[in-house]
Design a protein around this motif. Structure first.
Motif, PDB file in Angstrom:
ATOM      1  N   PHE A  49      44.235  35.139  33.551  1.00  0.00           N
ATOM      2  CA  PHE A  49      43.366  34.806  34.608  1.00  0.00           C
ATOM      3  C   PHE A  49      42.210  34.298  34.189  1.00  0.00           C
ATOM      4  CE2 PHE A  49      46.754  37.729  36.534  1.00  0.00           C
ATOM      5  CZ  PHE A  49      47.242  36.507  37.393  1.00  0.00           C
ATOM      6  N   PRO A  50      42.003  33.088  33.427  1.00  0.00           N
ATOM      7  CA  PRO A  50      40.569  32.745  32.793  1.00  0.00           C
ATOM      8  C   PRO A  50      39.580  32.776  33.825  1.00  0.00           C
ATOM      9  CG  PRO A  50      41.990  30.919  32.845  1.00  0.00           C
ATOM     10  CD  PRO A  50      42.947  32.082  33.024  1.00  0.00           C
ATOM     11  N   ALA A  51      39.608  32.578  35.012  1.00  0.00           N
ATOM     12  CA  ALA A  51      38.559  32.331  36.009  1.00  0.00           C
ATOM     13  C   ALA A  51      37.977  33.882  36.456  1.00  0.00           C
ATOM     14  CB  ALA A  51      39.062  31.905  37.327  1.00  0.00           C
ATOM     15  N   THR A  52      38.867  34.974  35.987  1.00  0.00           N
ATOM     16  CA  THR A  52      38.361  36.393  36.236  1.00  0.00           C
ATOM     17  C   THR A  52      37.348  36.636  35.185  1.00  0.00           C
ATOM     18  OG1 THR A  52      40.545  36.958  37.277  1.00  0.00           O
ATOM     19  CG2 THR A  52      39.306  38.755  36.337  1.00  0.00           C
ATOM     20  N   SER A  53      36.184  37.310  35.722  1.00  0.00           N
ATOM     21  CA  SER A  53      35.111  37.748  34.928  1.00  0.00           C
ATOM     22  C   SER A  53      35.328  38.974  34.413  1.00  0.00           C
ATOM     23  CB  SER A  53      33.883  37.731  35.612  1.00  0.00           C
ATOM     24  OG  SER A  53      33.803  36.496  36.382  1.00  0.00           O
ATOM     25  N   GLY A  54      35.870  39.834  35.130  1.00  0.00           N
ATOM     26  CA  GLY A  54      36.020  41.546  34.424  1.00  0.00           C
ATOM     27  C   GLY A  54      37.377  42.128  35.232  1.00  0.00           C
ATOM     28  N   VAL A  55      37.781  43.091  34.650  1.00  0.00           N
ATOM     29  CA  VAL A  55      39.044  43.636  35.191  1.00  0.00           C
ATOM     30  C   VAL A  55      38.698  45.455  35.034  1.00  0.00           C
ATOM     31  CG1 VAL A  55      40.214  43.573  32.926  1.00  0.00           C
ATOM     32  CG2 VAL A  55      41.467  44.002  35.300  1.00  0.00           C
ATOM     33  N   PHE A  56      39.200  45.949  36.162  1.00  0.00           N
ATOM     34  CA  PHE A  56      38.905  47.318  36.331  1.00  0.00           C
ATOM     35  C   PHE A  56      40.602  48.150  36.389  1.00  0.00           C
ATOM     36  CE2 PHE A  56      35.390  45.893  37.059  1.00  0.00           C
ATOM     37  CZ  PHE A  56      34.074  46.568  37.145  1.00  0.00           C
ATOM     38  N   THR A  57      40.681  49.261  36.445  1.00  0.00           N
ATOM     39  CA  THR A  57      42.104  49.770  36.445  1.00  0.00           C
ATOM     40  C   THR A  57      41.838  51.098  37.482  1.00  0.00           C
ATOM     41  OG1 THR A  57      41.968  51.666  34.802  1.00  0.00           O
ATOM     42  CG2 THR A  57      42.342  49.323  33.988  1.00  0.00           C
ATOM     43  N   HIS A  58      43.362  51.616  37.796  1.00  0.00           N
ATOM     44  CA  HIS A  58      43.169  52.713  38.591  1.00  0.00           C
ATOM     45  C   HIS A  58      43.109  53.973  37.663  1.00  0.00           C
ATOM     46  CE1 HIS A  58      44.655  50.481  41.954  1.00  0.00           C
ATOM     47  NE2 HIS A  58      44.730  51.526  42.940  1.00  0.00           N
ATOM     48  N   MET A  59      42.680  55.124  38.202  1.00  0.00           N
ATOM     49  CA  MET A  59      42.327  56.377  37.404  1.00  0.00           C
ATOM     50  C   MET A  59      42.673  57.418  38.229  1.00  0.00           C
ATOM     51  SD  MET A  59      38.209  56.317  37.600  1.00  0.00           S
ATOM     52  CE  MET A  59      38.182  57.279  36.259  1.00  0.00           C
ATOM     53  N   ARG A  60      42.863  58.510  37.405  1.00  0.00           N
ATOM     54  CA  ARG A  60      43.306  59.875  38.074  1.00  0.00           C
ATOM     55  C   ARG A  60      42.188  60.861  37.392  1.00  0.00           C
ATOM     56  NH1 ARG A  60      49.414  61.589  37.444  1.00  0.00           N
ATOM     57  NH2 ARG A  60      48.675  63.405  38.811  1.00  0.00           N
TER      58      ARG A  60
END
Length: 225
Positions: A106-117
């Motif tokens: 997804f080249p239009a996405t600037s940053g990505v996060f994840t779920h965490m525990r």
């Protein structure tokens, strides 16, 4: 896959940072450089980070806050992608590979996060029963040019809320931030850390962040009227 660097702001984190760095070293895609920024610690952070099998650079500054330390680390990197991590949290081995694959897809996405525990310090098997969406420093992977465009993180009073403010500014600027469904990071819960529990003095930062967001919205409305 893209080249990435890692920024870790650290304050009196000698008891946890080696384990944090080992979780970076365990990534299926290794970083080009890890920048640890010692934010005026009184412990021996240099000794704690020695001997870790990583390309590592240790910077030091007076104690001005985790946002300021993160800014210093970002300025020291030239990689196309930047990952950030608190000095007491952990990554799971496939975290960066999954995030880079998402950004490539997804080249239009600037940053990505994840779920965490979350887990209790000293009890790695005492995990929280459910994962949560981790809109926090320890799960973020962002494009270098986007980080530069958003501008510096600002440490509010009390030392909490700088990431909430920064992410809000990113969204207000139109940048797309995605959240992966996978749980790929672990947050350590320990007394004394900035994120531990409720604290009236430290929580002032959240109020300041909310105030600044309202001011920006008011200015935006005034400018468009």
């Amino acid at each position: 896959m893209g080249r990435y660097g890692v920024v870790i702001p650290a304050y009196n984190a000698s008891a946890t940072i080696a384990e944090t760095l080992r979780s970076v070293a365990a990534q299926t895609l290794p970083p080009e450089l890890v920048v640890v920024v010692d934010d005026g610690s009184s412990d021996d952070l240099a000794a704690a980070v020695s001997g870790i099998d990583l390309p590592l650079r240790l910077l030091r500054q007076d104690n001005t806050g985790p946002g300021s330390a993160t800014n210093r680390g970002i300025a020291a990197l030239s990689t196309p992608f930047i990952a950030t991590l608190d000095a007491d949290d952990l990554w799971l081995p496939g975290k960066i590979a999954a995030q880079l694959a998402h950004l490539e897809r997804f080249p239009a996405t600037s940053g990505v996060f994840t779920h965490m525990r979350s887990f209790r310090d000293g009890e790695p098997d005492a995990m929280a029963p459910t994962a949560v969406a981790g809109w926090v420093r320890s799960t973020m992977l962002i494009r270098q040019e986007v980080a530069q465009s958003i501008g510096a993180m600002v440490d509010p009073p009390g030392g909490r809320g700088e990431m909430i403010d920064w992410i809000s500014r990113a969204r207000e600027a139109g940048f797309v931030l995605d959240m992966l469904d996978e749980t790929l990071a672990l947050r350590r819960i320990r007394p004394g850390s900035l994120s531990y529990g409720r604290d009236t003095a430290r929580d002032r930062g959240y109020l300041e962040v909310a105030r600044l967001a309202m001011l920006r919205r008011a200015q935006s409305k005034a400018g468009s009227s």
